[in-house]
Motif scaffolding. Structure first.
Motif, short mmCIF file in Angstrom:
data_model
loop_
_atom_site.label_atom_id
_atom_site.label_comp_id
_atom_site.label_asym_id
_atom_site.label_seq_id
_atom_site.Cartn_x
_atom_site.Cartn_y
_atom_site.Cartn_z
N UNK A 520 0.85 -1.19 0.00
CA UNK A 520 0.00 0.00 0.00
C UNK A 520 0.89 1.24 0.00
N UNK A 521 0.62 2.15 -0.93
CA UNK A 521 1.46 3.34 -1.05
C UNK A 521 0.59 4.59 -1.20
N UNK A 522 1.20 5.74 -0.97
CA UNK A 522 0.65 7.04 -1.33
C UNK A 522 1.47 7.52 -2.53
N UNK A 523 0.83 7.63 -3.68
CA UNK A 523 1.52 8.03 -4.91
C UNK A 523 1.19 9.49 -5.21
N UNK A 524 2.23 10.31 -5.42
CA UNK A 524 2.05 11.75 -5.60
C UNK A 524 2.87 12.24 -6.79
N UNK A 525 2.29 13.16 -7.54
CA UNK A 525 3.03 13.87 -8.57
C UNK A 525 2.82 15.35 -8.34
N UNK A 526 3.93 16.06 -8.03
CA UNK A 526 3.91 17.51 -7.86
C UNK A 526 4.43 18.11 -9.15
N UNK A 527 3.55 18.77 -9.90
CA UNK A 527 3.91 19.26 -11.23
C UNK A 527 3.78 20.77 -11.32
N UNK A 528 4.50 21.35 -12.29
CA UNK A 528 4.43 22.78 -12.58
C UNK A 528 4.32 22.95 -14.08
N UNK A 529 3.60 23.98 -14.51
CA UNK A 529 3.48 24.24 -15.94
C UNK A 529 3.11 25.71 -16.17
N UNK A 530 3.62 26.27 -17.29
CA UNK A 530 4.73 25.81 -18.13
C UNK A 530 6.04 25.87 -17.35
N UNK A 531 6.91 24.90 -17.58
CA UNK A 531 8.10 24.76 -16.74
C UNK A 531 9.08 25.92 -16.87
N UNK A 532 9.15 26.56 -18.05
CA UNK A 532 10.11 27.65 -18.22
C UNK A 532 9.70 28.90 -17.44
N UNK A 533 8.40 29.12 -17.25
CA UNK A 533 7.90 30.25 -16.47
C UNK A 533 6.61 29.81 -15.81
N UNK A 534 6.70 29.04 -14.73
CA UNK A 534 5.52 28.39 -14.14
C UNK A 534 4.42 29.36 -13.74
N UNK A 535 3.22 29.09 -14.22
CA UNK A 535 2.05 29.83 -13.82
C UNK A 535 1.25 29.07 -12.78
N UNK A 560 1.03 5.66 -11.95
CA UNK A 560 -0.34 5.90 -11.47
C UNK A 560 -0.70 7.39 -11.42
N UNK A 561 -0.03 8.16 -10.57
CA UNK A 561 -0.38 9.57 -10.41
C UNK A 561 0.01 10.42 -11.61
N UNK A 562 1.13 10.12 -12.23
CA UNK A 562 1.64 10.97 -13.32
C UNK A 562 0.69 11.00 -14.52
N UNK A 563 0.26 9.86 -15.07
CA UNK A 563 -0.63 9.96 -16.23
C UNK A 563 -1.96 10.64 -15.92
#
Length: 595
Positions: A520-535, A560-563
């Motif tokens: 059992x896991x906690x799956x996390x994806x912390x993302x930013x976009x657009x990466x060159x100048x994150x909004x 799991x979390x990423x897609x």
């Protein structure tokens, strides 16, 4: 019997008899005079009464004339009915999204109550009510109607159709009272943000509405203020974006067989929360009862995005690297020893894969090396690491304007030892909420200034204190971008939008007895976009996901979390006004010329 009173004067009678005259004439004359006196007195009394009555009529007509003149000269207004006793403030301000669309408003409805002493046929009334309202018990109603009670509530809220059906019963002891109920026209949308409301103080002709959770409770005084009843409370939530995130997250939760899910979409520059989702959710129009036993997180009322405190795994690695870069301890090209296992006393730290003897600092992030991150953290030390995480807001409540937020204080080790420093650097040993993580990532990628998450649009937002330099922030953004282009988050790429981010897969701790589950896991994806100048920053977390479509079950965040997060970004980026970047065409060697 009383003696007869003579009508004739005795002296005149005797004199008349002496003269031989008729004494009856004297009696008739005296009687006539008395009747005239009586008529005069009666006429005077009647005239006096007429004068008084005329005066009263004149005063009444004068008062009516003055009132009519006052009304005619005043501004027109709708008449209001006032009930006896203390007034109940029933008005409550609307709640809207950032674009003014209604999230919560009021609806005029009615309550149903009974006065048994006024009932004509209690048995028929009980039977008809049980037919109209299947949840009511006919025998219990009949017992109430034939008992000693003089008043009882039957339904606090009824629909217009139900009111008509009750009215058709024709029972004078069944009465209606006006109600102003809270309505959430979008159903479950943003349920954990809004929270819900219920009736407070109640009377026959009115009932106050009070908040019980979320924004409704946190701003209860503001929403109930009669002076501001016409001024909506505007949130930072975008209704359209919120709907898109909820739909995609619900689909991803089902596809990945997850127990629960959470997502936070935040403006990286201001900290405004554009979308906040926790699944499973509920309908605030029919808010369920809290759990009385078991784990609170099993209730749909539990806000996983705000109240859920999880070990968020490798998403923390960028914090250790950013701090080391800012202190000048390393550069992106500095080589780090990644030979394992890394031992500390009886404990050992391992990597998910064997990455060789050495990795650059950039590749420690790209390949997500626990050993490499732990060695960097050892250079920082416990004191500096704790101070940095405090500056990012990862050790205190977020301050979000939800009543649940103050209770979500991250779980930090009682003794912040060197071992704690190493494990915390890769996301174990410190539990925080997805909202904490989103605010910290916004601080790292927006140029290095502290972000305070907010849900309410209330004037300009002040820039927070600086945590890292703009140069360090730019390096961190580039590293997060490389995690997507060539690292553990390759499924996070969205054509037209440069996505950066960091995956995190943390074993889930057992509720009792200590230790961790193996499956059992906690799956996390912390993302930013657009990466060159994150909004925007998007943090997406799945509770106990497992992808079963391949040859073997996969639980890591990259699968799991990423897609799921990539699909969220693909859906919401255009809604947020972000234009996709069009890649330039490859030169063909043909030049177009004009004649």
């Amino acid at each position: 019997m009383s003696p007869r009173v003579p009508l004739r004067p005795l002296a005149r009678i005797l004199e008349a008899r002496a003269k031989g005259e008729n004494p009856d004439l004297i009696e008739r004359e005296n009687k006539h005079r008395r009747h005239e006196d009586m008529r005069d007195r009666a006429r005077l009394r009647a005239e006096s009464r007429l004068v008084v009555l005329a005066g009263l009529f004149a005063l009444a007509f004068g008062a009516v004339g003055v009132k009519m003149g006052t009304i005619a000269s005043s501004d027109p207004s709708e008449p209001r009915a006032h009930a006896a006793g203390a007034a109940i403030a029933a008005a409550r301000a609307d709640i809207t999204d950032r674009n003014g669309r209604i999230l919560a408003t009021n609806l005029v409805t009615h309550s149903l109550y009974a006065q048994p002493p006024q009932m004509v046929d209690p048995a028929r009334a009980a039977a008809e009510l049980a037919r109209i309202f299947p949840d009511l018990d006919e025998e219990r109603l009949l017992g109430w109607f034939t008992g000693t009670r003089k008043f009882l509530w039957i339904k606090k809220r009824i629909s217009p159709e139900q009111k008509q059906a009750v009215f058709d019963i024709g029972e004078p002891g069944l009465l209606f009272g006006p109600r102003e109920m809270r309505l959430y026209p979008n159903g479950t949308l943003a349920a954990h943000v809004l929270g819900g409301a219920r009736f407070g103080q109640e009377g026959v002709n009115a009932a106050e509405v009070i908040g019980v959770a979320g924004i409704e409770k946190a701003f209860d005084d503001r929403l109930r203020d009669p002076a501001r009843a016409g001024e909506p409370l505007q949130l930072t939530i975008d209704l359209t974006v919120q709907a898109a995130v909820e739909r995609v997250l619900a689909g991803g939760m089902t596809m990945m067989n997850a127990k629960g899910a959470a997502a936070v979409l935040m403006d990286a520059r201001t900290g405004e929360v554009v979308s906040l989702v926790s699944l499973p959710d509920f309908d605030p129009n029919d808010r369920p009862s809290p759990l009385v036993e078991g784990n609170p997180s099993d209730s749909p009322l539990f806000n996983r995005a705000v109240q859920g405190l999880y070990e968020l795994g490798s998403t923390f690695k960028i914090f250790a690297v950013a701090q080391a870069l800012d202190l000048g301890l390393v550069s992106p090209e500095t080589m780090i020893d990644t030979r394992g296992p890394l031992r500390w006393g009886k404990y050992s730290i391992n990597d998910f894969h064997d990455y060789g003897a050495r990795l650059s600092v950039t590749d420690v992030i790209v390949e997500s090396s626990n050993i490499g991150t732990a060695r960097i953290a050892m250079q920082l030390g416990a004191v500096r690491q704790r101070a940095f995480l405090e500056a990012l807001g990862l050790t205190t409540p977020t301050g979000l304007e939800l009543v649940e937020a103050p209770g979500a204080k991250p779980l930090v080790p009682a003794n912040w030892s060197e071992l704690s420093t190493m494990t915390i650097s890769y996301g174990h040993g410190l539990s925080a909420s997805p909202l904490h993580l989103a605010a910290a990532y916004a601080t790292i990628v927006n140029g290095g200034t502290r972000v305070m998450p907010t849900l309410v649009r209330d004037g300009p937002i002040q820039r927070g204190p600086r945590v890292i330099s703009p140069e360090t922030s730019a390096i961190a953004r580039d590293m997060l971008r490389q995690v997507v282009t060539r690292g553990t988050a390759s499924f996070g790429e969205v054509p037209g939008y440069e996505v950066g981010g960091k995956t995190g897969t943390a074993d889930k701790p057992k509720e009792r007895g200590g230790g961790y589950y193996e499956d059992k896991v906690i799956a996390t994806f912390a993302s930013v976009f657009p990466a060159d100048d994150p909004r925007y920053v998007l943090v997406l977390t799945l509770d106990e996901p497992v992808m079963t479509s391949g040859r073997e079950p996969r639980r890591t965040a990259g699968w799991t979390a990423v897609p799921v997060a990539a699909e969220v970004i693909r859906r919401v980026a255009p809604l947020l006004g972000l234009k996709p970047q069009i890649e330039p065409l490859t030169p063909t060697g043909v030049t177009l010329t004009s004649n």
